[in-house]
Design an enzyme around this catalytic site. Structure first.
Site, PDB file in Angstrom:
ATOM      1  N   SER A  78     -29.186   1.753 -33.128  1.00  0.00           N
ATOM      2  CA  SER A  78     -28.389   2.370 -34.183  1.00  0.00           C
ATOM      3  C   SER A  78     -27.076   2.876 -33.598  1.00  0.00           C
ATOM      4  O   SER A  78     -26.367   2.102 -32.954  1.00  0.00           O
ATOM      5  CB  SER A  78     -29.224   3.486 -34.827  1.00  0.00           C
ATOM      6  OG  SER A  78     -28.859   3.626 -36.166  1.00  0.00           O
ATOM      7  N   LYS A 107     -24.558   0.881 -30.861  1.00  0.00           N
ATOM      8  CA  LYS A 107     -23.105   0.676 -30.789  1.00  0.00           C
ATOM      9  C   LYS A 107     -22.661   1.072 -29.380  1.00  0.00           C
ATOM     10  O   LYS A 107     -21.880   0.372 -28.729  1.00  0.00           O
ATOM     11  CB  LYS A 107     -22.367   1.560 -31.801  1.00  0.00           C
ATOM     12  CG  LYS A 107     -22.815   1.472 -33.265  1.00  0.00           C
ATOM     13  CD  LYS A 107     -21.907   2.340 -34.154  1.00  0.00           C
ATOM     14  CE  LYS A 107     -22.586   2.987 -35.368  1.00  0.00           C
ATOM     15  NZ  LYS A 107     -23.178   2.138 -36.349  1.00  0.00           N
ATOM     16  N   GLN A 164     -21.870   0.166 -44.638  1.00  0.00           N
ATOM     17  CA  GLN A 164     -20.933   1.042 -43.932  1.00  0.00           C
ATOM     18  C   GLN A 164     -19.662   0.281 -43.560  1.00  0.00           C
ATOM     19  O   GLN A 164     -19.718  -0.830 -43.032  1.00  0.00           O
ATOM     20  CB  GLN A 164     -21.592   1.584 -42.670  1.00  0.00           C
ATOM     21  CG  GLN A 164     -20.706   2.554 -41.916  1.00  0.00           C
ATOM     22  CD  GLN A 164     -21.496   3.429 -40.960  1.00  0.00           C
ATOM     23  OE1 GLN A 164     -22.398   2.948 -40.288  1.00  0.00           O
ATOM     24  NE2 GLN A 164     -21.148   4.704 -40.901  1.00  0.00           N
ATOM     25  N   GLU A 172     -17.459   9.875 -41.046  1.00  0.00           N
ATOM     26  CA  GLU A 172     -18.805  10.362 -40.732  1.00  0.00           C
ATOM     27  C   GLU A 172     -18.915  10.983 -39.351  1.00  0.00           C
ATOM     28  O   GLU A 172     -19.627  11.970 -39.163  1.00  0.00           O
ATOM     29  CB  GLU A 172     -19.805   9.192 -40.845  1.00  0.00           C
ATOM     30  CG  GLU A 172     -21.230   9.621 -40.560  1.00  0.00           C
ATOM     31  CD  GLU A 172     -22.234   8.479 -40.615  1.00  0.00           C
ATOM     32  OE1 GLU A 172     -22.082   7.571 -41.450  1.00  0.00           O
ATOM     33  OE2 GLU A 172     -23.188   8.520 -39.825  1.00  0.00           O
ATOM     34  N   TRP A 192     -27.081  -0.940 -45.383  1.00  0.00           N
ATOM     35  CA  TRP A 192     -26.071  -0.026 -44.847  1.00  0.00           C
ATOM     36  C   TRP A 192     -25.519  -0.507 -43.494  1.00  0.00           C
ATOM     37  O   TRP A 192     -24.360  -0.319 -43.152  1.00  0.00           O
ATOM     38  CB  TRP A 192     -26.683   1.380 -44.712  1.00  0.00           C
ATOM     39  CG  TRP A 192     -25.746   2.419 -44.187  1.00  0.00           C
ATOM     40  CD1 TRP A 192     -25.852   3.096 -43.008  1.00  0.00           C
ATOM     41  CD2 TRP A 192     -24.562   2.914 -44.817  1.00  0.00           C
ATOM     42  NE1 TRP A 192     -24.807   3.975 -42.864  1.00  0.00           N
ATOM     43  CE2 TRP A 192     -24.007   3.883 -43.969  1.00  0.00           C
ATOM     44  CE3 TRP A 192     -23.916   2.615 -46.026  1.00  0.00           C
ATOM     45  CZ2 TRP A 192     -22.825   4.573 -44.283  1.00  0.00           C
ATOM     46  CZ3 TRP A 192     -22.729   3.305 -46.336  1.00  0.00           C
ATOM     47  CH2 TRP A 192     -22.207   4.263 -45.472  1.00  0.00           C
ATOM     48  N   HIS A 207     -36.515   1.285 -39.159  1.00  0.00           N
ATOM     49  CA  HIS A 207     -35.313   1.328 -38.323  1.00  0.00           C
ATOM     50  C   HIS A 207     -35.676   1.715 -36.880  1.00  0.00           C
ATOM     51  O   HIS A 207     -36.361   2.706 -36.645  1.00  0.00           O
ATOM     52  CB  HIS A 207     -34.359   2.368 -38.926  1.00  0.00           C
ATOM     53  CG  HIS A 207     -32.992   2.409 -38.317  1.00  0.00           C
ATOM     54  ND1 HIS A 207     -32.282   1.287 -37.961  1.00  0.00           N
ATOM     55  CD2 HIS A 207     -32.182   3.475 -38.017  1.00  0.00           C
ATOM     56  CE1 HIS A 207     -31.100   1.656 -37.477  1.00  0.00           C
ATOM     57  NE2 HIS A 207     -31.024   2.970 -37.495  1.00  0.00           N
TER      58      HIS A 207
HETATM   59  C1  MCU Z   1     -26.543   2.319 -37.413  1.00  0.00           C
HETATM   60  O1  MCU Z   1     -25.986   3.521 -36.887  1.00  0.00           O
HETATM   61  C2  MCU Z   1     -25.817   4.696 -37.646  1.00  0.00           C
HETATM   62  C3  MCU Z   1     -24.928   4.473 -38.838  1.00  0.00           C
HETATM   63  O2  MCU Z   1     -23.672   3.988 -38.398  1.00  0.00           O
HETATM   64  C4  MCU Z   1     -24.737   5.792 -39.561  1.00  0.00           C
HETATM   65  O3  MCU Z   1     -23.977   5.628 -40.724  1.00  0.00           O
HETATM   66  C5  MCU Z   1     -26.045   6.424 -39.931  1.00  0.00           C
HETATM   67  O4  MCU Z   1     -25.806   7.710 -40.378  1.00  0.00           O
HETATM   68  O5  MCU Z   1     -26.842   6.546 -38.781  1.00  0.00           O
HETATM   69  C6  MCU Z   1     -27.142   5.350 -38.103  1.00  0.00           C
HETATM   70  C7  MCU Z   1     -27.988   5.816 -36.963  1.00  0.00           C
HETATM   71  O6  MCU Z   1     -27.504   6.076 -35.894  1.00  0.00           O
HETATM   72  O7  MCU Z   1     -29.260   6.084 -37.250  1.00  0.00           O
HETATM   73  C8  MCU Z   1     -30.072   6.634 -36.257  1.00  0.00           C
END
Ligand code: MCU
Length: 391
Positions: free
Chosen positions: A206, A210, A251, A259, A304, A340
């Site tokens: 997530s 990145k 997103q 954010e 998302w 996730h």
């Molecule tokens: C996929 O990474 C992020 C995403 O970019 C955000 O918008 C969301 O709030 O959180 C994701 C994440 O890191 O989840 C653990």
């Protein structure tokens, strides 16, 4: 707006003096931005000169890295003079000193119950979310203490910024990648750890996926990069995520800069409606990893995250790997919906072949981009360049 960007490029290159290029690399024009609704072409320098050889490709990778740092991420400082590592009770203390200031951070190190020294290692951002490969050391890296990522108020917070207060405009991604580089510096100076610093992978899921992708892109000593469900701002492309988005389903860059503080403040001007003037997109971020190993783990369950965007972006990135004769060094694995950051057991063989090839130098078949036909991506709509043969 354009003027600010040009000034920024000039300032970054001149004052911070990063990216000393071989004299054969063409100069990057001061303003490299240009309108491109499709995914930009890695095989042409910003000056317009084509990329014809592997040496050109390496020059272009430097240029693209410089552009990412200048326009999206913030500058990643080079290797400091003083990096010191010590290992005690499973804690690797990394101490970095710059201009009389010091910080320390302490990733944890867990040795495998089996295997042969010197061991390869996986650096996990936050916590390991893939199964621990057999015979591999796990280094758990608390990236949040290097640069915080709570929300907008995290800008400039964390140990990186204690050392580099003039880089508080930077995004957290650069700071985390810098921390990974310092872990490698420390390991290189510590042969007694029995960790092979040339066989280190980086992974995260997530937001930390990145981070893992940027670490692999900005640090060429990383042998294998495994971003998991990294979504927009990771393995997805900004242009494609904008297209995939329907009233807030996916997103986008404009949302992401509201954010959190993953990106540098100068990215805001692009994120808010002009991502199509960026002289790159994230297929070229993956192109900075080439020809090193890159295993992308995705999950179709979260719109998302832009699963179509990530698929199309990595499909385009694979052309870059193709150009340097290593299409099988970029593996892509999309799966049907699941929780996730969980890792479906049927993906284990895919992980294993990448670990075998890039951490153990064992011959293995890493040639997959799957599942075929699961998502369709119209190349003609998004790519107007052809793939040269550079090898
Ligand atoms: C996929 O990474 C992020 C995403 O970019 C955000 O918008 C969301 O709030 O959180 C994701 C994440 O890191 O989840 C653990």
């Amino acid at each position: 707006m354009r003027l600010n960007t040009s000034l920024l490029i000039g300032f970054s290159a001149a004052v911070l003096g990063f990216m000393k290029r071989p004299s054969t690399c063409p100069r990057t024009p001061q303003d490299a931005t240009r309108y491109d609704a499709k995914l930009p072409n890695l095989f042409v320098f910003a000056s317009g000169r084509p990329v014809n050889t592997v040496a050109d490709f390496q020059c272009r990778q430097r240029e693209v890295s410089e552009l990412f740092q200048t326009l999206e991420l913030g500058i990643k400082p080079g290797r400091p003079n003083a990096v010191h590592g010590s290992l005690s009770g499973g804690n690797l203390t990394v101490t970095v000193s710059v201009h009389g200031k010091s910080i320390s951070f302490t990733p944890t190190v867990s040795y495998p119950p089996n295997g042969v020294a010197p061991y390869p290692a996986v650096i996990a951002f936050g916590a390991l979310t893939i199964p621990a490969p057999s015979g591999v050391v796990i280094i758990t890296y608390n990236n949040d203490e290097i640069a915080a990522q709570q929300n907008q108020s995290s800008r400039g917070q964390g140990k990186f910024f204690e050392l580099y207060p003039n880089l508080k405009v930077n995004g957290a991604m650069t700071a985390w990648a810098w921390g990974v580089s310092r872990i490698l510096d420390a390991l290189e100076s510590m042969p007694d750890t029995n960790i092979d610093s040339k066989k280190v992978a980086v992974t995260g899921c997530s937001r930390d996926g990145k981070g893992a992708l940027f670490a692999g892109a900005l640090e060429s000593r990383i042998a294998l990069t495994i971003p998991q469900e990294s979504g927009s701002g990771g393995t997805a492309c900004w242009r494609l995520s904008d297209y995939e988005n329907h009233n807030g389903t996916t997103q986008t860059a404009s949302e992401i800069v509201q954010e959190n503080v993953w990106f540098a403040t100068q990215f805001d001007e692009f994120a808010n409606n002009t991502v199509d003037t960026l002289p790159f997109d994230h297929h070229m971020l993956a192109g900075l990893v080439a020809p090193r190993g890159l295993l992308v783990i995705d999950n179709i369950g979260y719109e998302w995250l832009g699963p179509w965007s990530s698929f199309g972006c990595m499909k385009t990135a694979r052309r870059i790997y193709q150009a340097v004769g290593a299409p099988d060094h970029l593996g892509y694995s999309m799966s049907p919906s699941h929780l996730h950051c969980s890792f479906p057991s049927y993906k284990l063989p895919q992980l294993q072949v990448f670990v075998d090839k890039f951490l153990f130098d064992k011959a293995s078949d890493t040639d997959f981009f799957m599942p075929a036909g699961y998502i369709t991506f119209d190349n003609a709509q998004w790519v107007d360049w052809s793939t040269p043969n550079l090898f």
